[in-house]
Design a protein around this motif. Structure first.
Motif, PDB file in Angstrom:
ATOM      1  N   THR A 137      32.758  42.345  34.349  1.00  0.00           N
ATOM      2  CA  THR A 137      32.835  40.905  34.108  1.00  0.00           C
ATOM      3  C   THR A 137      31.899  40.554  32.964  1.00  0.00           C
TER       4      THR A 137
ATOM      5  N   ALA B  76      38.019  41.831  26.295  1.00  0.00           N
ATOM      6  CA  ALA B  76      39.210  41.841  27.148  1.00  0.00           C
ATOM      7  C   ALA B  76      40.102  43.034  26.819  1.00  0.00           C
TER       8      ALA B  76
ATOM      9  N   HIS C 293      37.042  41.465  32.392  1.00  0.00           N
ATOM     10  CA  HIS C 293      37.452  40.084  32.633  1.00  0.00           C
ATOM     11  C   HIS C 293      36.427  39.210  31.937  1.00  0.00           C
TER      12      HIS C 293
ATOM     13  N   GLY D 100      45.050  35.799  27.790  1.00  0.00           N
ATOM     14  CA  GLY D 100      45.850  36.137  28.968  1.00  0.00           C
ATOM     15  C   GLY D 100      45.123  35.765  30.233  1.00  0.00           C
ATOM     16  N   ASN D 101      45.784  35.030  31.103  1.00  0.00           N
ATOM     17  CA  ASN D 101      45.130  34.520  32.304  1.00  0.00           C
ATOM     18  C   ASN D 101      44.628  35.619  33.236  1.00  0.00           C
ATOM     19  N   GLN D 102      45.228  36.798  33.167  1.00  0.00           N
ATOM     20  CA  GLN D 102      44.762  37.891  34.018  1.00  0.00           C
ATOM     21  C   GLN D 102      43.418  38.434  33.565  1.00  0.00           C
ATOM     22  N   ASN D 103      43.140  38.269  32.275  1.00  0.00           N
ATOM     23  CA  ASN D 103      41.931  38.869  31.700  1.00  0.00           C
ATOM     24  C   ASN D 103      40.842  37.865  31.366  1.00  0.00           C
TER      25      ASN D 103
ATOM     26  N   SER E  10      39.053  33.684  32.110  1.00  0.00           N
ATOM     27  CA  SER E  10      38.939  32.395  32.771  1.00  0.00           C
ATOM     28  C   SER E  10      37.926  31.578  31.978  1.00  0.00           C
TER      29      SER E  10
ATOM     30  N   ARG F 164      33.249  34.284  42.235  1.00  0.00           N
ATOM     31  CA  ARG F 164      34.200  35.359  41.938  1.00  0.00           C
ATOM     32  C   ARG F 164      33.787  36.657  42.623  1.00  0.00           C
TER      33      ARG F 164
END
Length: 247
Positions: A8, A27, A32, A51-54, A56, A78
């Motif tokens: 992270t 990313a 993330h 990309g929302n998966q990678n 926030s 998280r």
């Protein structure tokens, strides 16, 4: 497997320029990335691009302690802590000696120095052992430029912070380093030289490589300092300035 898979990363000043380029680079290596910036619309665009998966995002001002506490609390929910911090948020304003105001001084130091100090301090309880902390400095800490004395002093302070923190955190294997960009094609640089394109070109001509950096070139160095390839580097400052600070 990507070098930063499962990690992270927190990036401040992440909506454009160097911060966004670093977020993309991290990313791409599997991290993330948690993007922090003041404008929600710009953050939304940045997250969508990565990309929302990678990625926030958290809208926050690094000069506001309430915002920083909220950033830390949000990341804490998280789980998993923080493995990488790129403290990038900063400002650059020109004020020659004789025209420096207290507001200019306070704004510059509160953002460039205080923003870094209190970002790292707010997230320190979340930092995992072996984490990498990267501070955004500037080649301006060793290269004089008229009108930028307060800005340069703030970046010199950042370099000093990195040395001290590297010593304080070494027992936890947390590395603290500085990436020091030179002239880089960012919205901030464009705004600083708005209406003074000739002056920017003259300054660019003094760079040994005869060009300005692309944000991606700085982002790549951030990714290196975040990666296992740099595990024996701490307390260092890496200049990414086309040789301007060295020749």
């Amino acid at each position: 497997m990507s070098a930063l898979a499962g990690r992270t990363a927190l990036i401040t000043g992440a909506t454009s320029g160097i911060g966004l380029a670093a977020a993309r680079a991290l990313a791409e290596e599997g991290a993330h990335v948690v993007l922090v910036g003041r404008r929600q619309d710009a953050l939304d665009d940045a997250v969508a691009g990565i990309g929302n998966q990678n990625a926030s995002a958290i809208a926050a001002d690094v000069t506001d302690p309430v915002d920083l506490a909220r950033v830390a609390a949000t990341i804490d929910t998280r789980g998993g802590g923080v493995d990488i911090i790129f403290a990038n948020a900063g400002i650059a304003e020109v004020a020659p000696l004789g025209e420096i105001t207290r507001d200019h001084y306070a704004r510059t130091f509160n953002t460039n120095v205080g923003g870094i100090i209190f970002t790292i301090q707010a997230t320190l309880p979340l930092l995992n052992d072996g984490a990498s902390v990267i501070l955004c400095g500037s080649a301006g800490d060793v290269k004089a430029s008229p009108g930028t004395s307060v800005y340069a002093a703030s970046k010199t302070a950042i370099r000093s912070l990195a040395r001290s923190w590297a010593a304080e955190l070494v027992e936890r294997r947390i590395r603290v380093n500085v990436v020091a960009p030179g002239l880089t094609e960012t919205p901030g640089l464009a705004g600083l030289f708005e209406g003074a394109g000739a002056a920017l070109e003259d300054l660019t001509a003094t760079v040994p490589m005869k060009r300005r950096a692309r944000p991606e070139e700085i982002g790549g160095v951030v990714a290196f300092l975040a990666s296992p390839a740099s595990t024996y580097i701490t307390g260092a400052e890496i200049y990414v300035d086309g040789g301007a600070s060295q020749f």
